[in-house]
Motif scaffolding. Sequence first.
Motif, PDB file in Angstrom:
ATOM      1  N   MET A  71      -9.516   0.675   1.147  1.00  0.00           N
ATOM      2  CA  MET A  71      -8.465  -0.295   1.291  1.00  0.00           C
ATOM      3  C   MET A  71      -7.974  -0.193   3.063  1.00  0.00           C
ATOM      4  O   MET A  71      -7.984   0.872   3.658  1.00  0.00           O
ATOM      5  N   ILE A  72      -7.595  -1.358   3.512  1.00  0.00           N
ATOM      6  CA  ILE A  72      -7.242  -1.568   4.785  1.00  0.00           C
ATOM      7  C   ILE A  72      -5.952  -2.286   4.910  1.00  0.00           C
ATOM      8  O   ILE A  72      -5.665  -3.042   4.165  1.00  0.00           O
ATOM      9  N   TYR A  73      -5.195  -1.523   5.760  1.00  0.00           N
ATOM     10  CA  TYR A  73      -3.532  -2.260   5.821  1.00  0.00           C
ATOM     11  C   TYR A  73      -3.678  -2.865   7.402  1.00  0.00           C
ATOM     12  O   TYR A  73      -4.117  -2.101   8.201  1.00  0.00           O
ATOM     13  N   GLU A  74      -2.916  -3.744   7.421  1.00  0.00           N
ATOM     14  CA  GLU A  74      -2.486  -4.446   8.771  1.00  0.00           C
ATOM     15  C   GLU A  74      -1.171  -4.539   8.897  1.00  0.00           C
ATOM     16  O   GLU A  74      -0.374  -5.169   8.255  1.00  0.00           O
ATOM     17  N   LEU A  75      -0.663  -3.807  10.106  1.00  0.00           N
ATOM     18  CA  LEU A  75       0.667  -4.164  10.522  1.00  0.00           C
ATOM     19  C   LEU A  75       0.763  -5.205  11.483  1.00  0.00           C
ATOM     20  O   LEU A  75       0.154  -5.175  12.279  1.00  0.00           O
ATOM     21  N   ARG A  76       1.544  -6.219  11.079  1.00  0.00           N
ATOM     22  CA  ARG A  76       1.715  -7.440  11.883  1.00  0.00           C
ATOM     23  C   ARG A  76       3.159  -7.346  12.465  1.00  0.00           C
ATOM     24  O   ARG A  76       4.019  -7.362  11.987  1.00  0.00           O
ATOM     25  N   ILE A  77       3.218  -7.374  13.757  1.00  0.00           N
ATOM     26  CA  ILE A  77       4.327  -7.388  14.487  1.00  0.00           C
ATOM     27  C   ILE A  77       4.667  -8.628  15.313  1.00  0.00           C
ATOM     28  O   ILE A  77       3.687  -9.364  16.170  1.00  0.00           O
ATOM     29  N   TYR A  78       5.606  -9.780  14.947  1.00  0.00           N
ATOM     30  CA  TYR A  78       5.792 -10.849  15.525  1.00  0.00           C
ATOM     31  C   TYR A  78       7.102 -10.782  16.431  1.00  0.00           C
ATOM     32  O   TYR A  78       8.171 -10.457  16.125  1.00  0.00           O
ATOM     33  N   GLU A 116      -5.787  10.513   3.889  1.00  0.00           N
ATOM     34  CA  GLU A 116      -6.544  11.078   2.599  1.00  0.00           C
ATOM     35  C   GLU A 116      -5.501  12.158   2.229  1.00  0.00           C
ATOM     36  O   GLU A 116      -5.324  12.458   0.956  1.00  0.00           O
ATOM     37  N   TYR A 117      -4.698  12.938   2.668  1.00  0.00           N
ATOM     38  CA  TYR A 117      -3.935  13.961   2.337  1.00  0.00           C
ATOM     39  C   TYR A 117      -2.568  13.628   2.159  1.00  0.00           C
ATOM     40  O   TYR A 117      -1.584  14.197   1.701  1.00  0.00           O
ATOM     41  N   PHE A 118      -2.265  12.234   2.319  1.00  0.00           N
ATOM     42  CA  PHE A 118      -1.108  11.613   1.675  1.00  0.00           C
ATOM     43  C   PHE A 118      -1.280  10.828   0.321  1.00  0.00           C
ATOM     44  O   PHE A 118      -1.920  10.205   0.043  1.00  0.00           O
ATOM     45  N   ASN A 119      -0.456  11.761  -0.580  1.00  0.00           N
ATOM     46  CA  ASN A 119      -0.604  11.430  -2.024  1.00  0.00           C
ATOM     47  C   ASN A 119       0.412  11.110  -2.795  1.00  0.00           C
ATOM     48  O   ASN A 119       0.781  11.100  -3.925  1.00  0.00           O
TER      49      ASN A 119
END
Length: 107
Positions: A1-8, A101-104
Motif C-alpha cells: 500500500m502506498i500513501y501520497e500526502l498532497r500539499i496545495y 510495519e511496527y505501527f499496528n
Amino acid sequence: MIYELRIYKLFPGKLDHIRRRFADHTFRIFERLGMQVCDFWEDMEDEPKLYYVMRYESMEERVRQWETFVQDAEWNEVKQASEQSGKIVERVDQIFLKRAEYFNREL
C-alpha cells in the motif's frame, strides 16, 4: 500500500474557491474514477494550504489514476470554470509514504 500526502499552496484569496471545487466536484470525480482520499485538512495558519492523503495499491495504480483524472472531460470543465477569475493552486507538493510495519493501530 502506498500513501501520497498532497500539499496545495493556494494563491491569496482562493481558499473558498478550492473548498467549493472539492466539495461540489473533485471528491465526486475522484470517487467515480476509483481514487481514494483517506483524509483532508486545511491549514490553521494564515497561509492558505490544503493537505490530503490518497491511498493506492501500487505506484503504477497511482500513475494510472492521475493520468485518467487529468484527462477526464468533467474535471477539465470544472477546472476551467473554477479558474475563470484566476488560478487557484500556486503549487502542489507530493510526499510518498508507506505505513511503518511496527505501527499496528487502526486510525
